[in-house]
Enzyme design. Structure first.
Site, PDB file in Angstrom:
ATOM      1  N   SER A 120       0.820  -1.211   0.000  1.00 12.50           N
ATOM      2  CA  SER A 120       0.000   0.000   0.000  1.00 12.50           C
ATOM      3  C   SER A 120       0.846   1.250   0.000  1.00 12.50           C
ATOM      4  CB  SER A 120      -0.827   0.093   1.281  1.00 12.50           C
ATOM      5  OG  SER A 120      -1.529  -1.062   1.515  1.00 12.50           O
ATOM      6  N   HIS A 141      -0.910  -2.454  -7.157  1.00 10.95           N
ATOM      7  CA  HIS A 141      -1.643  -2.136  -5.930  1.00 10.95           C
ATOM      8  C   HIS A 141      -3.152  -2.178  -6.173  1.00 10.95           C
ATOM      9  CE1 HIS A 141      -2.676   1.094  -2.697  1.00 10.95           C
ATOM     10  NE2 HIS A 141      -2.856  -0.123  -2.224  1.00 10.95           N
ATOM     11  N   GLU A 153      -3.307   0.640  -8.985  1.00 12.51           N
ATOM     12  CA  GLU A 153      -2.164   1.549  -9.174  1.00 12.51           C
ATOM     13  C   GLU A 153      -0.986   0.683  -9.621  1.00 12.51           C
ATOM     14  OE1 GLU A 153      -1.931   5.378  -6.252  1.00 12.51           O
ATOM     15  OE2 GLU A 153      -1.807   3.471  -5.232  1.00 12.51           O
ATOM     16  N   ASN A 191      -2.887   6.189  -1.093  1.00 14.36           N
ATOM     17  CA  ASN A 191      -2.779   6.283   0.366  1.00 14.36           C
ATOM     18  C   ASN A 191      -2.163   7.586   0.852  1.00 14.36           C
ATOM     19  OD1 ASN A 191      -4.104   4.037   1.524  1.00 14.36           O
ATOM     20  ND2 ASN A 191      -2.603   2.762   0.477  1.00 14.36           N
TER      21      ASN A 191
HETATM   22  P1  NAI Z   1      -4.075  -9.574   5.991  1.00 14.21           P
HETATM   23  O1  NAI Z   1      -3.554  -9.433   7.377  1.00 14.21           O
HETATM   24  O2  NAI Z   1      -5.530  -9.793   5.748  1.00 14.21           O
HETATM   25  O3  NAI Z   1      -3.295 -10.768   5.229  1.00 14.21           O
HETATM   26  C1  NAI Z   1      -1.904 -10.939   5.191  1.00 14.21           C
HETATM   27  C2  NAI Z   1      -1.624 -12.441   5.051  1.00 14.21           C
HETATM   28  O4  NAI Z   1      -0.233 -12.645   4.780  1.00 14.21           O
HETATM   29  C3  NAI Z   1      -1.943 -13.221   6.332  1.00 14.21           C
HETATM   30  O5  NAI Z   1      -2.827 -14.286   6.025  1.00 14.21           O
HETATM   31  C4  NAI Z   1      -0.568 -13.724   6.802  1.00 14.21           C
HETATM   32  O6  NAI Z   1      -0.614 -15.007   7.404  1.00 14.21           O
HETATM   33  C5  NAI Z   1       0.204 -13.776   5.489  1.00 14.21           C
HETATM   34  N1  NAI Z   1       1.656 -13.702   5.647  1.00 14.21           N
HETATM   35  C6  NAI Z   1       2.373 -12.925   6.487  1.00 14.21           C
HETATM   36  N2  NAI Z   1       3.700 -13.125   6.287  1.00 14.21           N
HETATM   37  C7  NAI Z   1       3.804 -14.044   5.286  1.00 14.21           C
HETATM   38  C8  NAI Z   1       4.895 -14.653   4.616  1.00 14.21           C
HETATM   39  N3  NAI Z   1       6.160 -14.366   4.942  1.00 14.21           N
HETATM   40  N4  NAI Z   1       4.640 -15.556   3.639  1.00 14.21           N
HETATM   41  C9  NAI Z   1       3.362 -15.866   3.311  1.00 14.21           C
HETATM   42  N5  NAI Z   1       2.286 -15.305   3.893  1.00 14.21           N
HETATM   43  C10 NAI Z   1       2.505 -14.408   4.872  1.00 14.21           C
HETATM   44  O7  NAI Z   1      -3.549  -8.266   5.212  1.00 14.21           O
HETATM   45  P2  NAI Z   1      -4.144  -7.580   3.884  1.00 14.21           P
HETATM   46  O8  NAI Z   1      -5.116  -6.531   4.260  1.00 14.21           O
HETATM   47  O9  NAI Z   1      -4.526  -8.643   2.916  1.00 14.21           O
HETATM   48  O10 NAI Z   1      -2.842  -6.802   3.352  1.00 14.21           O
HETATM   49  C11 NAI Z   1      -1.812  -7.482   2.637  1.00 14.21           C
HETATM   50  C12 NAI Z   1      -1.007  -6.464   1.843  1.00 14.21           C
HETATM   51  O11 NAI Z   1      -1.878  -5.754   0.955  1.00 14.21           O
HETATM   52  C13 NAI Z   1      -0.293  -5.401   2.689  1.00 14.21           C
HETATM   53  O12 NAI Z   1       0.930  -5.081   2.056  1.00 14.21           O
HETATM   54  C14 NAI Z   1      -1.264  -4.235   2.615  1.00 14.21           C
HETATM   55  O13 NAI Z   1      -0.638  -3.010   2.838  1.00 14.21           O
HETATM   56  C15 NAI Z   1      -1.755  -4.362   1.183  1.00 14.21           C
HETATM   57  N6  NAI Z   1      -3.057  -3.730   0.915  1.00 14.21           N
HETATM   58  C16 NAI Z   1      -4.070  -3.773   1.835  1.00 14.21           C
HETATM   59  C17 NAI Z   1      -5.282  -3.175   1.584  1.00 14.21           C
HETATM   60  C18 NAI Z   1      -6.387  -3.215   2.591  1.00 14.21           C
HETATM   61  O14 NAI Z   1      -7.377  -2.484   2.420  1.00 14.21           O
HETATM   62  N7  NAI Z   1      -6.307  -4.026   3.612  1.00 14.21           N
HETATM   63  C19 NAI Z   1      -5.529  -2.456   0.321  1.00 14.21           C
HETATM   64  C20 NAI Z   1      -4.437  -2.545  -0.624  1.00 14.21           C
HETATM   65  C21 NAI Z   1      -3.236  -3.145  -0.296  1.00 14.21           C
END
Ligand code: NAI
Length: 284
Positions: A120, A141, A153, A191
């Site tokens: 993000s 993104h 993005e 963001n």
């Molecule tokens: P989330 O917490 O729902 O999911 C992250 C997942 O990654 C978890 O299931 C975790 O177990 C897994 N994980 C952590 N370390 C790992 C590794 N080394 N190898 C494999 N899996 C691993 O988080 P979310 O919201 O899906 O965010 C993920 C990414 O997307 C972040 O970089 C965030 O900034 C970005 N993002 C999030 C948005 C949102 O609205 N939540 C929007 C756009 C981008």
């Protein structure tokens, strides 16, 4: 380059959505998380989403099964990326975690593979520097919820090759998204604009200006936003919001980006929003 096999690393709210839209675009998808139960949670989210589409008659049961048949789950990184034309990483918003992962993926993925990140806010150039193929690293993104939101993005790192950018742009369109090119600065455009507003909304609660419900109502009714900023923060995840504010604060060194102490407090308490059942609001 024609992308056919695709891997998604991290099966959380973003990763599961990205896997779904990739499969809907006809790609073979590997979806990975660290533990079986977490991959299963991501898979269940996809099944729920597609079933809702069937109920709403946006898709047939056969189409749903077809989409699911192209998504394969795993907890082994080599299995996930070993045959991939392209990988999208969607793990926690932490530079060290992402750099370690990109280093490993660089060793395991085929030479042709594009390594993209769904970060993000973190610098693409710094993530790319953890690999020996920075010209094949790019930011892709997606917005949350991925199956619904049109924007992607696309962010070039300093070394990203033109043909890699073109491939990702074409792929985004194939996923029925609208790609918008932006440069590699903290928070990109989305963001940099959104998160200071959310942070300021949190300050209004912290300083006792209004209750969360009132803040959200003002923004919804007064600015015609579909969702108030605190509801949106709970939806994004308060941990992710804090990481993004920290990236903006560090990246620009400007006090206007300091994260609100109340945001820090909630994250320390484990109140991360919808995903943990409690944030600015409580969820059953
Ligand atoms: P989330 O917490 O729902 O999911 C992250 C997942 O990654 C978890 O299931 C975790 O177990 C897994 N994980 C952590 N370390 C790992 C590794 N080394 N190898 C494999 N899996 C691993 O988080 P979310 O919201 O899906 O965010 C993920 C990414 O997307 C972040 O970089 C965030 O900034 C970005 N993002 C999030 C948005 C949102 O609205 N939540 C929007 C756009 C981008």
């Amino acid at each position: 380059m024609n992308i056919q096999s695709f891997a998604v690393i991290g099966a959380g709210q973003m990763g599961s959505g990205i896997a779904q839209v990739a499969s809907q675009a006809g790609l073979e998808v590997q979806l990975l998380d660290l533990k079986e139960e977490w991959v299963q949670k991501g898979w269940n989210r996809i099944v729920k989403n597609l079933s809702r589409n069937v109920e709403k008659k946006k898709m047939t049961e056969a189409e749903k099964e077809d989409v699911l048949s192209r998504i394969h789950t795993t907890v082994h990184l080599e299995e996930a990326v070993g045959g991939a034309d392209m990988v999208v990483e969607a793990v926690v918003e932490n530079m060290q975690v992402k750099r370690d992962l990109f280093g490993k993926m660089d060793d395991l993925a085929p030479d042709r593979a594009i390594l993209a990140t769904n970060t993000s806010s973190l610098p693409i150039t710094e993530i790319a520097a953890a690999t020996k193929r920075p010209e094949q690293v790019i930011g892709m993104h997606f917005m949350n919820p991925v199956p619904v939101m049109k924007l992607v993005e696309v962010i070039r790192g300093l070394a990203t090759a033109d043909n890699v950018y073109q491939t990702v742009e074409t792929l985004a369109r194939k996923m029925d998204k609208t790609p918008v090119e932006v440069n590699d600065f903290p928070g990109f455009v989305s963001n940099r604009v959104l998160m200071p507003m959310i942070n300021e909304a949190i300050y209004t609660v912290y300083e006792g200006v209004a209750e969360p419900e009132a803040v959200d109502q003002v923004v919804k009714l007064g600015m015609n936003h579909p969702m108030g900023p605190l509801t949106l923060a709970d939806f994004i995840g308060l941990d992710t919001c804090l990481y993004i504010m920290e990236t903006l604060y560090e990246g620009f060194g400007d006090s206007k980006y300091r994260p609100c102490p109340l945001l820090r407090k909630y994250v320390k308490a484990g109140w991360l929003g919808r995903k943990t059942g409690r944030g600015f609001y409580q969820y059953a």
